[in-house]
Design an enzyme around this catalytic site. Structure first.
Site, PDB file in Angstrom:
ATOM      1  N   LYS A 152       0.789  -1.234   0.000  1.00 14.39           N
ATOM      2  CA  LYS A 152       0.000   0.000   0.000  1.00 14.39           C
ATOM      3  C   LYS A 152       0.819   1.280   0.000  1.00 14.39           C
ATOM      4  CE  LYS A 152      -3.371  -1.075  -0.625  1.00 14.39           C
ATOM      5  NZ  LYS A 152      -3.705  -1.785  -1.921  1.00 14.39           N
ATOM      6  N   TRP A 175       1.264   2.274  -8.684  1.00 12.63           N
ATOM      7  CA  TRP A 175       1.569   3.568  -9.313  1.00 12.63           C
ATOM      8  C   TRP A 175       2.957   3.524  -9.966  1.00 12.63           C
ATOM      9  CZ3 TRP A 175       1.717   8.751  -6.038  1.00 12.63           C
ATOM     10  CH2 TRP A 175       1.716   9.833  -6.913  1.00 12.63           C
ATOM     11  N   THR A 181       7.627  -7.138  -5.660  1.00 17.83           N
ATOM     12  CA  THR A 181       7.724  -7.905  -4.413  1.00 17.83           C
ATOM     13  C   THR A 181       7.355  -7.026  -3.219  1.00 17.83           C
ATOM     14  OG1 THR A 181       9.128  -9.331  -3.045  1.00 17.83           O
ATOM     15  CG2 THR A 181      10.190  -7.392  -3.953  1.00 17.83           C
ATOM     16  N   HIS A 182       6.813  -7.690  -2.193  1.00 13.35           N
ATOM     17  CA  HIS A 182       6.609  -7.010  -0.904  1.00 13.35           C
ATOM     18  C   HIS A 182       7.567  -7.562   0.147  1.00 13.35           C
ATOM     19  CE1 HIS A 182       3.230  -4.743  -2.231  1.00 13.35           C
ATOM     20  NE2 HIS A 182       2.365  -5.725  -2.240  1.00 13.35           N
ATOM     21  N   SER A 189      -4.427   2.885   4.528  1.00 11.31           N
ATOM     22  CA  SER A 189      -4.654   2.231   3.240  1.00 11.31           C
ATOM     23  C   SER A 189      -4.677   0.707   3.396  1.00 11.31           C
ATOM     24  CB  SER A 189      -3.557   2.663   2.260  1.00 11.31           C
ATOM     25  OG  SER A 189      -3.766   2.094   0.992  1.00 11.31           O
ATOM     26  N   PHE A 244      -7.553  -2.119   2.611  1.00 16.57           N
ATOM     27  CA  PHE A 244      -7.192  -3.214   1.717  1.00 16.57           C
ATOM     28  C   PHE A 244      -7.485  -4.573   2.357  1.00 16.57           C
ATOM     29  CE2 PHE A 244      -3.848  -6.052  -0.120  1.00 16.57           C
ATOM     30  CZ  PHE A 244      -4.322  -6.056  -1.423  1.00 16.57           C
ATOM     31  N   TYR A 273       6.328   8.210  -1.576  1.00 15.37           N
ATOM     32  CA  TYR A 273       4.984   8.466  -2.120  1.00 15.37           C
ATOM     33  C   TYR A 273       4.660   9.955  -2.055  1.00 15.37           C
ATOM     34  CZ  TYR A 273      -0.155   7.953  -2.506  1.00 15.37           C
ATOM     35  OH  TYR A 273      -1.473   8.048  -2.891  1.00 15.37           O
ATOM     36  N   GLY A 302      -5.926   7.824  -2.744  1.00 12.57           N
ATOM     37  CA  GLY A 302      -4.699   8.307  -3.380  1.00 12.57           C
ATOM     38  C   GLY A 302      -4.228   9.662  -2.890  1.00 12.57           C
TER      39      GLY A 302
END
Ligand code: A3P
Length: 293
Positions: free
Chosen positions: A45, A50, A105-106, A136, A140, A191, A257
């Protein structure tokens, strides 16, 4: 139609991972990338999708039609595939694709397959301020029917602070990649910077990838990767995931967002408690996250 169920988390070296990942851990860790492959790594997240869309457009010189070829999970396979059947596993998709590939990947840095470092692959990391990130993630986890139930918001904040959510501690995750960024030539993006000035950040990615894309095309990519455009783009907004995996009637993948949405969720008491813990957990690192822009 098959039903999915919410998976349980299993501890791997102090990192809670979904059982499905743990069952495939050996093949994930043994995955051998090509030196030309690019890895996009994030805590969930933080803006993964993006950056994936931006990278794909940069590699296709801003040709939106090329990027609409396929849903984003097929264009950029998810190495530690969290998705359940009937969706394909990331490893299977990767086997069918020819390098250079863009891989998502996370995994925290210590669980990234060694091959990425041995082969000196390029790695882009994206981090998002902890408060917006946890908000977020909370939404989710309500709509992602493969993740454990999020429970109450108050309890969820506690789990986030203790590193008990899927893929572990946000604090360890962002710090782990930060500490290695110079040594391992990782492009570390925020971000909030992307929201503030997407063109500037996309140019950083252009330089890192070493692609020649004109400034006019960069402007076009800014438009094509705006929140609104991606929200309406069926190949980017995850509407291709069956409702039995992502129930977007609960919460949209492209939810809001924004920077600073946390103020609409944290009570003053929760915010204070979070800030105190944050100061402790982040005291040994000099990353400056912005909670508002
Ligand atoms: P919100 O839930 O705050 O809206 P990831 O791709 O890592 O799962 O991150 C998803 C988050 O990034 C969501 O945050 C989503 O709305 C946001 N996001 C996706 N595309 C975006 C864009 N083009 N601009 C800004 N935020 C975006």
């Amino acid at each position: 139609e098959k039903t999915v169920h919410r998976l349980s988390l299993i501890d791997v070296q102090g990192v809670p991972l979904k059982s499905q990942i743990v069952n495939n851990l050996d093949s994930i860790l043994q995955f051998c990338p090509d030196p030309s492959d690019l890895l996009i790594a994030t805590y969930p997240k933080a803006g993964t999708t993006w950056v994936q869309e931006i990278v794909d457009l940069l590699l296709n010189n801003g040709d939106a039609e090329a990027c609409k070829r396929a849903p984003i999970i097929n264009r950029n396979p998810f190495l530690d595939s969290c998705l359940s059947p009937p969706l394909p596993s990331g490893l299977d998709l990767l086997k069918e694709m020819k390098p250079p590939r863009v891989i998502k990947t996370h995994m925290p840095i210590q669980l990234v397959p060694k091959g990425f470092w041995d082969n000196k692959c390029k790695v882009i990391y994206v981090a998002r301020n902890a408060k917006d990130n946890v908000v977020s993630y909370f939404y989710f986890d309500q709509m992602n029917l493969t993740h454990p139930e999020p429970g109450s918001w108050d309890g969820y904040i506690q789990k986030f602070m203790k590193g008990q959510l899927s893929w572990g501690s946000w604090y360890d995750h962002v710090k782990g990649y930060w500490r290695e960024r110079k040594e391992r030539n990782i492009l570390y993006l925020l971000y909030e910077d992307m929201k503030e000035n997407p063109g500037r950040e996309i140019k950083k990615i252009r330089r890192y990838l070493g692609v020649s894309v004109s400034d006019d095309v960069i402007e076009r990519i800014v438009q094509l990767t705006s929140f609104k455009t991606m929200k309406d783009n069926p190949m980017a907004n995850y509407s291709f995931i069956p409702k039995l995996v992502f129930d977007q009637s609960v919460s949209l993948f492209m939810r809001k967002g924004e920077v600073g949405d946390w103020v609409n969720h944290f009570t003053p008491a929760q915010s204070q408690m979070f800030d105190e813990d944050y100061a402790k957990q982040m005291k040994d690192v000099d990353i400056q996250f912005r909670f508002r822009i």
